[in-house]
Scaffold this motif. Sequence first.
Motif, mmCIF file in Angstrom:
data_model
loop_
_atom_site.group_PDB
_atom_site.id
_atom_site.type_symbol
_atom_site.label_atom_id
_atom_site.label_comp_id
_atom_site.label_asym_id
_atom_site.label_seq_id
_atom_site.Cartn_x
_atom_site.Cartn_y
_atom_site.Cartn_z
ATOM 1 N N ARG A 66 3.129 -3.178 4.548
ATOM 2 C CA ARG A 66 3.998 -2.020 4.774
ATOM 3 C C ARG A 66 4.987 -2.262 5.914
ATOM 4 O O ARG A 66 5.853 -1.445 6.164
ATOM 5 C CB ARG A 66 3.160 -0.780 5.072
ATOM 6 C CG ARG A 66 2.389 -0.282 3.862
ATOM 7 C CD ARG A 66 1.583 0.967 4.180
ATOM 8 N NE ARG A 66 2.318 1.998 4.845
ATOM 9 C CZ ARG A 66 3.036 2.957 4.240
ATOM 10 N NH1 ARG A 66 3.125 2.980 2.937
ATOM 11 N NH2 ARG A 66 3.653 3.876 4.948
ATOM 12 N N ASP B 245 -0.530 -1.096 11.129
ATOM 13 C CA ASP B 245 -0.521 -0.630 9.729
ATOM 14 C C ASP B 245 -0.927 -1.791 8.832
ATOM 15 O O ASP B 245 -1.119 -2.913 9.298
ATOM 16 C CB ASP B 245 0.871 -0.130 9.328
ATOM 17 C CG ASP B 245 0.837 0.885 8.178
ATOM 18 O OD1 ASP B 245 -0.243 1.096 7.581
ATOM 19 O OD2 ASP B 245 1.885 1.469 7.884
ATOM 20 N N TRP B 246 -1.025 -1.485 7.531
ATOM 21 C CA TRP B 246 -1.224 -2.548 6.550
ATOM 22 C C TRP B 246 -0.084 -3.536 6.725
ATOM 23 O O TRP B 246 1.069 -3.142 6.912
ATOM 24 C CB TRP B 246 -1.177 -1.996 5.126
ATOM 25 C CG TRP B 246 -2.239 -1.025 4.775
ATOM 26 C CD1 TRP B 246 -2.082 0.316 4.639
ATOM 27 C CD2 TRP B 246 -3.617 -1.295 4.483
ATOM 28 N NE1 TRP B 246 -3.275 0.895 4.288
ATOM 29 C CE2 TRP B 246 -4.230 -0.070 4.185
ATOM 30 C CE3 TRP B 246 -4.374 -2.461 4.450
ATOM 31 C CZ2 TRP B 246 -5.570 0.020 3.857
ATOM 32 C CZ3 TRP B 246 -5.717 -2.366 4.125
ATOM 33 C CH2 TRP B 246 -6.304 -1.136 3.828
ATOM 34 N N VAL C 35 -4.518 -6.141 7.865
ATOM 35 C CA VAL C 35 -4.005 -5.069 8.719
ATOM 36 C C VAL C 35 -3.418 -5.730 9.965
ATOM 37 O O VAL C 35 -4.033 -6.615 10.557
ATOM 38 C CB VAL C 35 -5.130 -4.087 9.108
ATOM 39 C CG1 VAL C 35 -4.636 -3.031 10.076
ATOM 40 C CG2 VAL C 35 -5.724 -3.433 7.870
ATOM 41 N N HIS D 141 -8.971 -7.824 8.844
ATOM 42 C CA HIS D 141 -9.210 -7.281 7.507
ATOM 43 C C HIS D 141 -9.722 -5.859 7.697
ATOM 44 O O HIS D 141 -10.454 -5.569 8.641
ATOM 45 C CB HIS D 141 -10.241 -8.128 6.760
ATOM 46 C CG HIS D 141 -10.293 -7.817 5.311
ATOM 47 N ND1 HIS D 141 -11.047 -6.790 4.801
ATOM 48 C CD2 HIS D 141 -9.651 -8.378 4.259
ATOM 49 C CE1 HIS D 141 -10.887 -6.744 3.492
ATOM 50 N NE2 HIS D 141 -10.042 -7.707 3.136
ATOM 51 N N HIS D 142 -9.347 -4.975 6.791
ATOM 52 C CA HIS D 142 -9.760 -3.576 6.951
ATOM 53 C C HIS D 142 -11.280 -3.437 6.966
ATOM 54 O O HIS D 142 -11.808 -2.520 7.586
ATOM 55 C CB HIS D 142 -9.120 -2.676 5.884
ATOM 56 C CG HIS D 142 -9.651 -2.866 4.515
ATOM 57 N ND1 HIS D 142 -10.684 -2.126 4.014
ATOM 58 C CD2 HIS D 142 -9.284 -3.710 3.524
ATOM 59 C CE1 HIS D 142 -10.944 -2.506 2.777
ATOM 60 N NE2 HIS D 142 -10.103 -3.480 2.465
ATOM 61 N N HIS E 205 -2.265 2.852 6.789
ATOM 62 C CA HIS E 205 -3.698 2.687 7.066
ATOM 63 C C HIS E 205 -4.196 3.919 7.813
ATOM 64 O O HIS E 205 -3.507 4.440 8.690
ATOM 65 C CB HIS E 205 -3.935 1.426 7.897
ATOM 66 C CG HIS E 205 -5.365 1.053 7.975
ATOM 67 N ND1 HIS E 205 -6.216 1.638 8.874
ATOM 68 C CD2 HIS E 205 -6.099 0.189 7.241
ATOM 69 C CE1 HIS E 205 -7.430 1.128 8.707
ATOM 70 N NE2 HIS E 205 -7.373 0.249 7.723
ATOM 71 N N HIS F 219 0.851 -1.189 0.000
ATOM 72 C CA HIS F 219 0.000 0.000 0.000
ATOM 73 C C HIS F 219 0.890 1.244 0.000
ATOM 74 O O HIS F 219 1.891 1.294 0.709
ATOM 75 C CB HIS F 219 -0.896 0.007 1.229
ATOM 76 C CG HIS F 219 -2.016 -0.983 1.151
ATOM 77 N ND1 HIS F 219 -1.853 -2.305 1.488
ATOM 78 C CD2 HIS F 219 -3.296 -0.834 0.755
ATOM 79 C CE1 HIS F 219 -3.000 -2.933 1.320
ATOM 80 N NE2 HIS F 219 -3.888 -2.069 0.881
ATOM 81 N N SER G 238 -5.573 -9.242 0.626
ATOM 82 C CA SER G 238 -4.760 -8.025 0.467
ATOM 83 C C SER G 238 -5.203 -6.910 1.410
ATOM 84 O O SER G 238 -4.509 -5.920 1.550
ATOM 85 C CB SER G 238 -4.820 -7.528 -0.979
ATOM 86 O OG SER G 238 -6.129 -7.111 -1.295
ATOM 87 N N GLY G 239 -6.320 -7.071 2.066
ATOM 88 C CA GLY G 239 -6.793 -6.072 3.020
ATOM 89 C C GLY G 239 -6.307 -6.326 4.432
ATOM 90 O O GLY G 239 -6.851 -5.782 5.396
#
Length: 93
Positions: free
Chosen positions: A32, A28-29, A65, A77-78, A7, A3, A62-63
Amino acid sequence: MPHAKGHPLAGRRVVPDAMTGASLYIIDWIDRRPGGLALLHLDHPEARAFRHRVAVLDLHASGAVLARSTAGLTLVHHAELPSYDPMPVGVIS
């Protein structure tokens, strides 16, 4: 590809489930964080639980966190987190 930005909730405490009231500190993600993607390895217990949840919710990994709970590091997940509005309604900058 990681990302591009952190986040929006990184560095904040959130309560994703009002029923339990348990809070999470959002780091954070996962992509990252240095070495963070290793937490998604199939043999990692947090990854198994995370992959099960995203499959049930029909979300994409991919979401992911990275967060800290009272039990230690966890993956969420976000879409499981509260929404974040950097400019709440009624606020004039």
